[in-house]
Write a protein that holds these residues in place. Structure first.
Motif, PDB file in Angstrom:
ATOM      1  N   LEU A 178       0.794  -1.118  -0.205  1.00  0.00           N
ATOM      2  CA  LEU A 178      -0.088   0.029   0.411  1.00  0.00           C
ATOM      3  C   LEU A 178       0.637   0.887   0.072  1.00  0.00           C
ATOM      4  CD1 LEU A 178      -2.897   0.817   0.272  1.00  0.00           C
ATOM      5  CD2 LEU A 178      -2.728   1.300   2.634  1.00  0.00           C
ATOM      6  N   PHE A 179       0.307   2.142  -1.232  1.00  0.00           N
ATOM      7  CA  PHE A 179       1.566   3.455  -1.367  1.00  0.00           C
ATOM      8  C   PHE A 179       0.765   4.533  -0.641  1.00  0.00           C
ATOM      9  CE2 PHE A 179       3.575   0.835  -4.526  1.00  0.00           C
ATOM     10  CZ  PHE A 179       4.804   0.947  -3.415  1.00  0.00           C
ATOM     11  N   ALA A 180       1.741   5.254  -0.100  1.00  0.00           N
ATOM     12  CA  ALA A 180       1.103   6.822   0.319  1.00  0.00           C
ATOM     13  C   ALA A 180       1.212   8.120  -0.265  1.00  0.00           C
ATOM     14  CB  ALA A 180       0.041   6.746   1.621  1.00  0.00           C
ATOM     15  N   PHE A 181       0.607   8.364  -1.235  1.00  0.00           N
ATOM     16  CA  PHE A 181       1.662  10.100  -1.699  1.00  0.00           C
ATOM     17  C   PHE A 181       1.151  11.367  -1.590  1.00  0.00           C
ATOM     18  CE2 PHE A 181       2.416   6.374  -4.271  1.00  0.00           C
ATOM     19  CZ  PHE A 181       3.572   5.942  -4.791  1.00  0.00           C
ATOM     20  N   TYR A 182       1.300  12.294  -1.114  1.00  0.00           N
ATOM     21  CA  TYR A 182       0.995  13.498  -1.491  1.00  0.00           C
ATOM     22  C   TYR A 182       1.133  14.090  -2.286  1.00  0.00           C
ATOM     23  CZ  TYR A 182       5.532  14.972  -0.507  1.00  0.00           C
ATOM     24  OH  TYR A 182       6.970  15.248  -0.457  1.00  0.00           O
ATOM     25  N   PRO A 183      -0.508  15.207  -3.322  1.00  0.00           N
ATOM     26  CA  PRO A 183       0.081  15.819  -3.552  1.00  0.00           C
ATOM     27  C   PRO A 183       0.695  16.266  -4.409  1.00  0.00           C
ATOM     28  CG  PRO A 183      -2.351  16.600  -2.142  1.00  0.00           C
ATOM     29  CD  PRO A 183      -1.032  15.460  -1.041  1.00  0.00           C
ATOM     30  N   TYR A 184       1.076  16.990  -5.228  1.00  0.00           N
ATOM     31  CA  TYR A 184       2.780  17.439  -6.146  1.00  0.00           C
ATOM     32  C   TYR A 184       3.445  16.378  -6.161  1.00  0.00           C
ATOM     33  CZ  TYR A 184       0.003  20.836  -7.323  1.00  0.00           C
ATOM     34  OH  TYR A 184      -1.518  22.170  -7.392  1.00  0.00           O
ATOM     35  N   GLN A 185       3.717  14.962  -5.225  1.00  0.00           N
ATOM     36  CA  GLN A 185       5.012  14.443  -4.591  1.00  0.00           C
ATOM     37  C   GLN A 185       4.862  13.476  -5.979  1.00  0.00           C
ATOM     38  OE1 GLN A 185       4.564  11.482  -2.018  1.00  0.00           O
ATOM     39  NE2 GLN A 185       6.395  11.156  -1.384  1.00  0.00           N
ATOM     40  N   PRO A 186       6.279  14.091  -6.426  1.00  0.00           N
ATOM     41  CA  PRO A 186       6.616  13.394  -8.586  1.00  0.00           C
ATOM     42  C   PRO A 186       6.648  11.895  -7.821  1.00  0.00           C
ATOM     43  CG  PRO A 186       8.539  14.586  -7.683  1.00  0.00           C
ATOM     44  CD  PRO A 186       7.932  14.399  -6.675  1.00  0.00           C
ATOM     45  N   PHE A 187       5.600  10.445  -8.699  1.00  0.00           N
ATOM     46  CA  PHE A 187       6.107   9.242  -7.979  1.00  0.00           C
ATOM     47  C   PHE A 187       5.750   8.233 -10.024  1.00  0.00           C
ATOM     48  CE2 PHE A 187       1.512   9.416  -6.884  1.00  0.00           C
ATOM     49  CZ  PHE A 187       1.108   8.389  -7.962  1.00  0.00           C
ATOM     50  N   HIS A 189      -4.073  16.396  10.452  1.00  0.00           N
ATOM     51  CA  HIS A 189      -2.888  15.728  11.086  1.00  0.00           C
ATOM     52  C   HIS A 189      -3.032  15.205  12.726  1.00  0.00           C
ATOM     53  CE1 HIS A 189      -0.907  19.344  12.153  1.00  0.00           C
ATOM     54  NE2 HIS A 189      -0.005  19.080  12.274  1.00  0.00           N
ATOM     55  N   GLN A 190      -3.355  16.500  13.243  1.00  0.00           N
ATOM     56  CA  GLN A 190      -2.848  15.429  14.949  1.00  0.00           C
ATOM     57  C   GLN A 190      -3.444  14.609  14.878  1.00  0.00           C
ATOM     58  OE1 GLN A 190      -2.865  19.329  17.241  1.00  0.00           O
ATOM     59  NE2 GLN A 190      -0.841  19.981  17.068  1.00  0.00           N
ATOM     60  N   GLU A 191      -5.212  14.201  15.116  1.00  0.00           N
ATOM     61  CA  GLU A 191      -6.269  13.715  15.460  1.00  0.00           C
ATOM     62  C   GLU A 191      -6.074  12.413  15.042  1.00  0.00           C
ATOM     63  OE1 GLU A 191     -10.826  13.157  15.191  1.00  0.00           O
ATOM     64  OE2 GLU A 191      -9.876  14.875  14.125  1.00  0.00           O
ATOM     65  N   ILE A 192      -5.360  11.889  13.537  1.00  0.00           N
ATOM     66  CA  ILE A 192      -4.854  10.578  12.913  1.00  0.00           C
ATOM     67  C   ILE A 192      -3.978  10.349  12.558  1.00  0.00           C
ATOM     68  CG2 ILE A 192      -7.405  11.664  12.012  1.00  0.00           C
ATOM     69  CD1 ILE A 192      -5.830  11.576   9.183  1.00  0.00           C
ATOM     70  N   ALA A 193      -2.892  11.023  12.849  1.00  0.00           N
ATOM     71  CA  ALA A 193      -1.738  10.783  12.469  1.00  0.00           C
ATOM     72  C   ALA A 193      -1.303  10.923  11.448  1.00  0.00           C
ATOM     73  CB  ALA A 193      -1.146  10.161  13.432  1.00  0.00           C
ATOM     74  N   ALA A 194      -2.014  10.839  10.568  1.00  0.00           N
ATOM     75  CA  ALA A 194      -0.917  10.487   9.326  1.00  0.00           C
ATOM     76  C   ALA A 194      -0.627  11.191   8.605  1.00  0.00           C
ATOM     77  CB  ALA A 194      -2.726  11.148   7.883  1.00  0.00           C
ATOM     78  N   ASN A 195      -0.602  12.630   8.690  1.00  0.00           N
ATOM     79  CA  ASN A 195       0.354  13.284   7.632  1.00  0.00           C
ATOM     80  C   ASN A 195       2.032  13.456   8.648  1.00  0.00           C
ATOM     81  OD1 ASN A 195       1.458  15.666   5.563  1.00  0.00           O
ATOM     82  ND2 ASN A 195       1.606  17.436   7.308  1.00  0.00           N
ATOM     83  N   GLY A 196       3.062  13.405   8.215  1.00  0.00           N
ATOM     84  CA  GLY A 196       4.113  12.912   9.014  1.00  0.00           C
ATOM     85  C   GLY A 196       4.289  11.294   9.515  1.00  0.00           C
ATOM     86  N   ILE A 197       3.796  10.693   9.305  1.00  0.00           N
ATOM     87  CA  ILE A 197       3.243   9.219   9.140  1.00  0.00           C
ATOM     88  C   ILE A 197       3.245   8.341   8.412  1.00  0.00           C
ATOM     89  CG2 ILE A 197       3.266   7.145  10.137  1.00  0.00           C
ATOM     90  CD1 ILE A 197       2.219   8.721  13.172  1.00  0.00           C
ATOM     91  N   LEU A 198       1.861   8.554   7.870  1.00  0.00           N
ATOM     92  CA  LEU A 198       1.796   7.555   6.808  1.00  0.00           C
ATOM     93  C   LEU A 198       2.054   8.654   5.701  1.00  0.00           C
ATOM     94  CD1 LEU A 198       0.386   5.704   4.968  1.00  0.00           C
ATOM     95  CD2 LEU A 198      -1.819   6.904   5.590  1.00  0.00           C
ATOM     96  N   PHE A 199       1.643   9.948   5.219  1.00  0.00           N
ATOM     97  CA  PHE A 199       2.454  10.667   4.254  1.00  0.00           C
ATOM     98  C   PHE A 199       3.153  11.888   4.585  1.00  0.00           C
ATOM     99  CE2 PHE A 199      -2.219   9.960   3.465  1.00  0.00           C
ATOM    100  CZ  PHE A 199      -2.922   9.193   2.375  1.00  0.00           C
ATOM    101  N   ASN A 200       3.758  11.970   3.576  1.00  0.00           N
ATOM    102  CA  ASN A 200       4.707  13.629   3.944  1.00  0.00           C
ATOM    103  C   ASN A 200       6.038  12.833   4.175  1.00  0.00           C
ATOM    104  OD1 ASN A 200       5.599  15.889   2.428  1.00  0.00           O
ATOM    105  ND2 ASN A 200       3.872  16.751   3.380  1.00  0.00           N
ATOM    106  N   ASN A 201       6.396  11.604   5.226  1.00  0.00           N
ATOM    107  CA  ASN A 201       7.030  11.534   5.743  1.00  0.00           C
ATOM    108  C   ASN A 201       8.775  11.277   5.463  1.00  0.00           C
ATOM    109  OD1 ASN A 201       8.896  10.281   7.586  1.00  0.00           O
ATOM    110  ND2 ASN A 201       7.430   8.154   8.737  1.00  0.00           N
ATOM    111  N   VAL A 202       9.334  12.277   5.286  1.00  0.00           N
ATOM    112  CA  VAL A 202      10.703  12.239   4.824  1.00  0.00           C
ATOM    113  C   VAL A 202      11.996  11.533   5.297  1.00  0.00           C
ATOM    114  CG1 VAL A 202      10.147  14.687   4.437  1.00  0.00           C
ATOM    115  CG2 VAL A 202      12.296  13.931   6.521  1.00  0.00           C
ATOM    116  N   TYR A 203      11.021  11.088   6.258  1.00  0.00           N
ATOM    117  CA  TYR A 203      12.619   9.351   6.893  1.00  0.00           C
ATOM    118  C   TYR A 203      12.216   8.333   7.092  1.00  0.00           C
ATOM    119  CZ  TYR A 203      12.847  13.520  10.492  1.00  0.00           C
ATOM    120  OH  TYR A 203      12.876  15.040   9.784  1.00  0.00           O
TER     121      TYR A 203
END
Length: 293
Positions: free
Chosen positions: A65-74, A100-114
């Motif tokens: 399962l891939f998760a891509f955020y807006p304008y992320q090239p893939f 994003h704080q409520e579901i913890a998606a931004n920074g974990i599922l999406f948009n995680n640089v690490y």
């Protein structure tokens, strides 16, 4: 898997795509660079290949399962047939930066640089994801009472479920790699970037903070993240810039200054190099000036 191959929901106010769910059964959907202005979840149920995401290549196989955020090239490259399901949704449909704080998606599922931008599913987790996708498809087929709210609820559970799975996999990967010196160093690097990305943009500054030579830290970063340290720092800045552009009415100049750039035009060039769009265009099409939900 689904009773029909494509479901769409259009924003009645502007005619733009709000939500789309579709099955794919060949490589043509994702065999070229994608730069979409919406979030994408792509479940590969059959096939394997290489995912090119941002500046990195990742091997993948079925039940990923891939998760891509807006304008992320893939793009997904495969010599064999790829099959699966894709779900795409716009900010205006599900205001992810507000949630994003409520579901913890931004920074974990999406948009995680690490971390790698996908989750490997076992049979149990795949069944959970497919169950929720079928629920979404069922809502999209019907014209029931408060259909949008039901879809948002399903989507929220899907994102929470996927985020939990990714957290579990990260914990397992960390345990398998050992709690040795290098893992401790990687965590210290993440902490250093989180604490200093607004004011320190040089890779050499982080090497100094961690008492390493720049060359040593570069080797460790490349091995663990498959990215350069400069990439990690810049991408973390872009994440914060997107949040500010989405949630606030600060000017681009103000945001640039708060992120350590005295020259807003240089900041705009950096932003565009990573997102393929300017900060102002991003705001006009996605952010604060669009009048979020």
């Amino acid at each position: 898997m689904l009773s029909q191959s494509v479901y769409t929901l259009v924003n009645q106010q502007n005619g733009d795509l709000a939500f789309k769910l579709f099955e794919f059964d060949n490589n043509s959907y994702f065999d070229h660079i994608q730069r979409n202005n919406y979030f994408s979840l792509v479940l590969v149920t059959s096939g394997e290949g290489t995912a090119k995401v941002d500046l990195c290549d990742y091997r993948f196989k079925e039940d990923t399962l891939f998760a891509f955020y807006p304008y992320q090239p893939f793009m997904l490259q495969s010599k064999k047939q790829l099959m699966g399901i894709a779900l795409q949704f716009h900010h205006d449909f599900f205001c992810i930066y507000r949630h994003h704080q409520e579901i913890a998606a931004n920074g974990i599922l999406f948009n995680n640089v690490y971390e790698q931008p996908f989750i490997c599913l076992d049979e149990d987790s795949k069944s959970k994801i497919l169950y929720l996708i079928r629920g979404i498809a069922s809502e999209l087929r019907e014209e029931g009472f408060r259909k949008d709210e039901a879809l948002v609820a399903y989507l929220k559970i899907l994102l929470v479920t996927a985020t939990r799975l990714k957290l579990e996999q990260q914990t397992l990967q960390d345990a398998e790699s050992g709690a040795g010196k290098q893992q401790f160093l990687i965590q210290n690097l993440k902490n250093a970037i989180e604490d200093n990305f607004r004011t320190r943009h040089s890779a050499s500054e982080y090497a100094s903070m961690l008492h390493l030579t720049p060359a040593s830290l570069a080797r460790i970063t490349k091995k663990h993240f498959n990215k350069t340290l400069s990439d990690l720092i810049t991408e973390r800045i872009i994440i914060e810039a997107k949040r500010e552009l989405y949630l606030t009415d600060k000017t681009v100049k103000e945001i640039a200054y708060e992120l350590g750039y005295d020259d807003e035009f240089y900041f705009s060039r950096v932003f565009k190099s990573k997102t393929d769009t300017s900060p102002q265009f991003y705001r006009n099409t996605i952010g604060f000036n669009r009048g979020a939900i």
